[in-house]
Design a protein around this motif. Structure first.
Motif, PDB file in Angstrom:
ATOM      1  N   MET A 131       0.824  -1.200   0.000  1.00  0.00           N
ATOM      2  CA  MET A 131       0.000   0.000   0.000  1.00  0.00           C
ATOM      3  C   MET A 131       0.867   1.262   0.000  1.00  0.00           C
ATOM      4  SD  MET A 131      -2.985  -0.967  -0.412  1.00  0.00           S
ATOM      5  CE  MET A 131      -3.903  -2.490  -0.359  1.00  0.00           C
ATOM      6  N   GLU A 132       1.491   1.455  -1.146  1.00  0.00           N
ATOM      7  CA  GLU A 132       2.322   2.637  -1.384  1.00  0.00           C
ATOM      8  C   GLU A 132       2.393   2.838  -2.887  1.00  0.00           C
ATOM      9  OE1 GLU A 132       6.581   0.259  -1.164  1.00  0.00           O
ATOM     10  OE2 GLU A 132       5.963   1.507   0.518  1.00  0.00           O
ATOM     11  N   ASP A 133       3.008   3.907  -3.314  1.00  0.00           N
ATOM     12  CA  ASP A 133       3.138   4.208  -4.744  1.00  0.00           C
ATOM     13  C   ASP A 133       1.782   4.211  -5.439  1.00  0.00           C
ATOM     14  OD1 ASP A 133       5.904   4.314  -4.419  1.00  0.00           O
ATOM     15  OD2 ASP A 133       6.138   2.175  -4.857  1.00  0.00           O
ATOM     16  N   GLY A 134       0.817   4.883  -4.822  1.00  0.00           N
ATOM     17  CA  GLY A 134      -0.497   5.016  -5.458  1.00  0.00           C
ATOM     18  C   GLY A 134      -1.510   3.989  -5.016  1.00  0.00           C
ATOM     19  N   LEU A 135      -1.071   2.928  -4.317  1.00  0.00           N
ATOM     20  CA  LEU A 135      -2.014   1.927  -3.825  1.00  0.00           C
ATOM     21  C   LEU A 135      -2.561   2.360  -2.472  1.00  0.00           C
ATOM     22  CD1 LEU A 135      -0.561  -1.635  -4.566  1.00  0.00           C
ATOM     23  CD2 LEU A 135      -2.525  -0.534  -5.605  1.00  0.00           C
ATOM     24  N   ARG A 136      -3.855   2.594  -2.407  1.00  0.00           N
ATOM     25  CA  ARG A 136      -4.502   2.977  -1.165  1.00  0.00           C
ATOM     26  C   ARG A 136      -5.908   2.395  -1.150  1.00  0.00           C
ATOM     27  NH1 ARG A 136      -0.119   4.335  -0.267  1.00  0.00           N
ATOM     28  NH2 ARG A 136       0.734   6.282   0.601  1.00  0.00           N
ATOM     29  N   GLY A 137      -6.309   1.794  -0.027  1.00  0.00           N
ATOM     30  CA  GLY A 137      -7.678   1.346   0.094  1.00  0.00           C
ATOM     31  C   GLY A 137      -7.813  -0.085   0.556  1.00  0.00           C
ATOM     32  N   TYR A 138      -9.033  -0.587   0.433  1.00  0.00           N
ATOM     33  CA  TYR A 138      -9.382  -1.924   0.910  1.00  0.00           C
ATOM     34  C   TYR A 138      -9.757  -2.792  -0.290  1.00  0.00           C
ATOM     35  CZ  TYR A 138      -9.725   0.836   5.151  1.00  0.00           C
ATOM     36  OH  TYR A 138      -9.441   1.692   6.188  1.00  0.00           O
ATOM     37  N   ASN A 154     -15.686   6.431  -1.620  1.00  0.00           N
ATOM     38  CA  ASN A 154     -16.207   7.174  -2.771  1.00  0.00           C
ATOM     39  C   ASN A 154     -15.263   7.144  -3.967  1.00  0.00           C
ATOM     40  OD1 ASN A 154     -14.173   8.853  -1.883  1.00  0.00           O
ATOM     41  ND2 ASN A 154     -15.492  10.624  -1.475  1.00  0.00           N
ATOM     42  N   SER A 155     -14.280   6.248  -3.941  1.00  0.00           N
ATOM     43  CA  SER A 155     -13.340   6.113  -5.043  1.00  0.00           C
ATOM     44  C   SER A 155     -12.945   4.650  -5.191  1.00  0.00           C
ATOM     45  CB  SER A 155     -12.095   6.976  -4.802  1.00  0.00           C
ATOM     46  OG  SER A 155     -11.180   6.835  -5.877  1.00  0.00           O
ATOM     47  N   ILE A 156     -12.935   4.147  -6.426  1.00  0.00           N
ATOM     48  CA  ILE A 156     -12.586   2.749  -6.701  1.00  0.00           C
ATOM     49  C   ILE A 156     -11.443   2.709  -7.706  1.00  0.00           C
ATOM     50  CG2 ILE A 156     -13.378   0.603  -7.796  1.00  0.00           C
ATOM     51  CD1 ILE A 156     -16.107   1.057  -6.594  1.00  0.00           C
ATOM     52  N   SER A 157     -10.461   1.847  -7.425  1.00  0.00           N
ATOM     53  CA  SER A 157      -9.339   1.613  -8.331  1.00  0.00           C
ATOM     54  C   SER A 157      -9.352   0.165  -8.786  1.00  0.00           C
ATOM     55  CB  SER A 157      -7.999   1.917  -7.649  1.00  0.00           C
ATOM     56  OG  SER A 157      -7.929   3.267  -7.238  1.00  0.00           O
ATOM     57  N   ALA A 158      -9.103  -0.068 -10.060  1.00  0.00           N
ATOM     58  CA  ALA A 158      -8.968  -1.423 -10.594  1.00  0.00           C
ATOM     59  C   ALA A 158      -7.485  -1.768 -10.671  1.00  0.00           C
ATOM     60  CB  ALA A 158      -9.604  -1.518 -11.965  1.00  0.00           C
ATOM     61  N   LEU A 159      -7.136  -3.003 -10.325  1.00  0.00           N
ATOM     62  CA  LEU A 159      -5.749  -3.449 -10.360  1.00  0.00           C
ATOM     63  C   LEU A 159      -5.517  -4.360 -11.547  1.00  0.00           C
ATOM     64  CD1 LEU A 159      -5.188  -4.266  -6.570  1.00  0.00           C
ATOM     65  CD2 LEU A 159      -5.010  -2.070  -7.739  1.00  0.00           C
ATOM     66  N   ASP A 160      -4.307  -4.284 -12.119  1.00  0.00           N
ATOM     67  CA  ASP A 160      -3.963  -5.186 -13.206  1.00  0.00           C
ATOM     68  C   ASP A 160      -3.452  -6.504 -12.645  1.00  0.00           C
ATOM     69  OD1 ASP A 160      -1.323  -4.752 -12.400  1.00  0.00           O
ATOM     70  OD2 ASP A 160      -0.923  -3.304 -13.996  1.00  0.00           O
ATOM     71  N   LYS A 164      -0.824  -3.597  -9.906  1.00  0.00           N
ATOM     72  CA  LYS A 164      -0.667  -2.156 -10.065  1.00  0.00           C
ATOM     73  C   LYS A 164      -2.014  -1.525 -10.428  1.00  0.00           C
ATOM     74  CE  LYS A 164       3.748  -2.530  -9.426  1.00  0.00           C
ATOM     75  NZ  LYS A 164       4.374  -2.050  -8.158  1.00  0.00           N
ATOM     76  N   VAL A 165      -2.161  -0.233 -10.116  1.00  0.00           N
ATOM     77  CA  VAL A 165      -3.404   0.462 -10.408  1.00  0.00           C
ATOM     78  C   VAL A 165      -3.539   0.670 -11.909  1.00  0.00           C
ATOM     79  CG1 VAL A 165      -4.694   2.603 -10.104  1.00  0.00           C
ATOM     80  CG2 VAL A 165      -3.470   1.606  -8.166  1.00  0.00           C
ATOM     81  N   ALA A 166      -4.620   0.121 -12.477  1.00  0.00           N
ATOM     82  CA  ALA A 166      -4.899   0.298 -13.905  1.00  0.00           C
ATOM     83  C   ALA A 166      -5.679   1.582 -14.148  1.00  0.00           C
ATOM     84  CB  ALA A 166      -5.679  -0.902 -14.440  1.00  0.00           C
ATOM     85  N   ASP A 198     -16.421   1.034 -18.027  1.00  0.00           N
ATOM     86  CA  ASP A 198     -15.897  -0.027 -18.881  1.00  0.00           C
ATOM     87  C   ASP A 198     -14.556  -0.516 -18.342  1.00  0.00           C
ATOM     88  OD1 ASP A 198     -13.968   1.822 -19.633  1.00  0.00           O
ATOM     89  OD2 ASP A 198     -14.740   2.121 -21.662  1.00  0.00           O
ATOM     90  N   GLY A 199     -13.881  -1.379 -19.109  1.00  0.00           N
ATOM     91  CA  GLY A 199     -12.641  -1.993 -18.645  1.00  0.00           C
ATOM     92  C   GLY A 199     -11.494  -1.036 -18.458  1.00  0.00           C
ATOM     93  N   SER A 200     -11.599   0.167 -19.010  1.00  0.00           N
ATOM     94  CA  SER A 200     -10.538   1.163 -18.856  1.00  0.00           C
ATOM     95  C   SER A 200     -10.874   2.209 -17.810  1.00  0.00           C
ATOM     96  CB  SER A 200     -10.269   1.852 -20.200  1.00  0.00           C
ATOM     97  OG  SER A 200     -11.412   2.574 -20.639  1.00  0.00           O
TER      98      SER A 200
END
Length: 378
Positions: A131-138, A154-160, A164-166, A198-200
């Motif tokens: 959980m560093e370099d842009g990775l934050r959350g559950y 209130n924010s969602i990140s998708a991982l590759d 890594k955060v996509a 979508d996927g992106s």
């Protein structure tokens, strides 16, 4: 003498008729048995298979598991893991924090995640999320994909595939429900907005159901390919909406094909699911369970006592299983035969419960015990 002869004559005459009457009776009985009779219909029953205490069962070593049947993910009270149809556990652990669990991966993390180990159902490491370099959350796991939701929700990140955060998408309010299918992400929020990404991570659909005094998305679900969306929205009046995609290329607009008022509604998350080969949508509503049949466009309500705390998520074979919570630790396992018949509701007492299904196999958990049944017809 005259009377005696007359009585004898009548008796003899009657005795000659008796064989005819008896023969006629056999003919009528024959046609009834072989012509009018119908076979006794088969009944659906739960055949007990096994019961295990999670506190005493030890998982097999990853290299010792033969993979004879599919693994089912379970979470029951303070324990979680994976078990197959024969009651063999590949993971059976006591929680040391929060858990995100799917059929493909699992991850355990603390209140402030620093390093999150992602593993597969055989307990083998898949990746480590630093959980560093842009990775934050559950972390949460949907549709064979990994996501992170931030602490404000209130924010969602998708991982590759490398962890890594996509992409990251910021919503206008707290996310109240989320689902993923067909490479798409569906999210509903506290401000009564439904969005599809979508996927992106690009937003391809935005919708505000409205029509209620309080706008909130209480529940949402995708069909398997993402072509249909089921929503329960608002409070006073709460509403059910079914939406279908206008285009077949996987993106674009959805249109409302079903709308129904449900009463004042619940001020909590509501369960919504496509079941029975996606031919029906089931959802919680005041007084019981709502059932919408897509082919006939019929909407039915099954009256139930108690809160729906689990749905088997399958409904295969025209049969749906539910867990209902009543006062205290009173629980009931209920079976619903479509279109809307309550077959039975078996009571039991437990605080923690679990319900899972793998085709004709049903798994029910209570306390620290997990039991398996086979759904058969006899």
């Amino acid at each position: 003498m005259y009377n005696s002869r007359k009585e004898l004559k009548n008796w003899l005459s009657g005795s000659r008729k008796k064989p005819i009457l008896i023969a006629g009776g056999f003919v009528i009985m024959f046609f009834y048995v072989f012509g009018a009779a119908r076979p006794i219909p088969e009944e659906t029953v739960l055949a007990f298979r096994w019961i295990h205490s999670l506190a005493t069962m030890h998982p097999v070593a990853p290299n010792a598991y033969t993979g004879g049947s599919p693994l089912l993910a379970f979470e029951l009270g303070e324990r979680f893991g994976y078990v197959d149809r024969d009651g063999v556990f590949t993971v059976n652990r006591t929680k040391s924090g929060d858990v995100s669990l799917s059929q493909d991966y699992w991850a355990e993390y603390g209140a402030i995640p620093g390093k999150v180990e992602v593993k597969d159902p055989l307990n083998a490491p898949v990746m480590t999320l630093e959980m560093e370099d842009g990775l934050r959350g559950y972390p949460f796991l949907l549709d064979k994909r990994m996501f992170l939701i931030n602490s404000e929700q209130n924010s969602i990140s998708a991982l590759d595939e490398g962890g890594k955060v996509a992409w990251t998408y910021d919503f206008g309010a707290v996310v109240t429900c989320v689902d993923a299918a067909g490479g798409l992400l569906l999210a509903g929020s506290l401000d009564g907005v439904v969005e599809v990404l979508d996927g992106s991570g690009k937003r391809v659909f935005f919708f505000e159901p409205g029509g209620s005094r309080l706008s909130v998305i209480a529940g949402c679900a995708f069909s398997e390919d993402g072509s249909k969306i089921a929503i329960v929205s608002g409070v006073d009046e709460q509403r059910f909406l079914l939406m279908e995609r206008l285009r077949e290329d996987g993106v674009g607009e959805y249109r409302v094909t079903r709308h129904e008022f449900l009463g004042a509604g619940f001020r909590r998350p509501v369960r919504v699911a496509f079941v029975d080969g996606e031919s029906r949508v089931v959802f919680e509503r005041e007084g019981g369970l709502g059932i919408y049949e897509l082919s006939s466009h019929k909407s039915l309500t099954l009256a139930l006592d108690g809160e729906v705390v689990a749905v088997d998520g399958s409904g295969n074979g025209g049969l749906l299983f539910l867990l209902l919570a009543e006062e205290g630790e009173r629980r009931r396992l209920a079976a619903v035969k479509f279109p809307s018949t309550l077959m039975f509701a078996a009571p039991f007492d437990s605080d923690a419960v679990f319900l899972g299904r793998d085709r004709e196999y049903l798994y029910v958990g209570g306390g620290a015990k997990l039991a398996s049944f086979e759904i058969v017809k006899r």
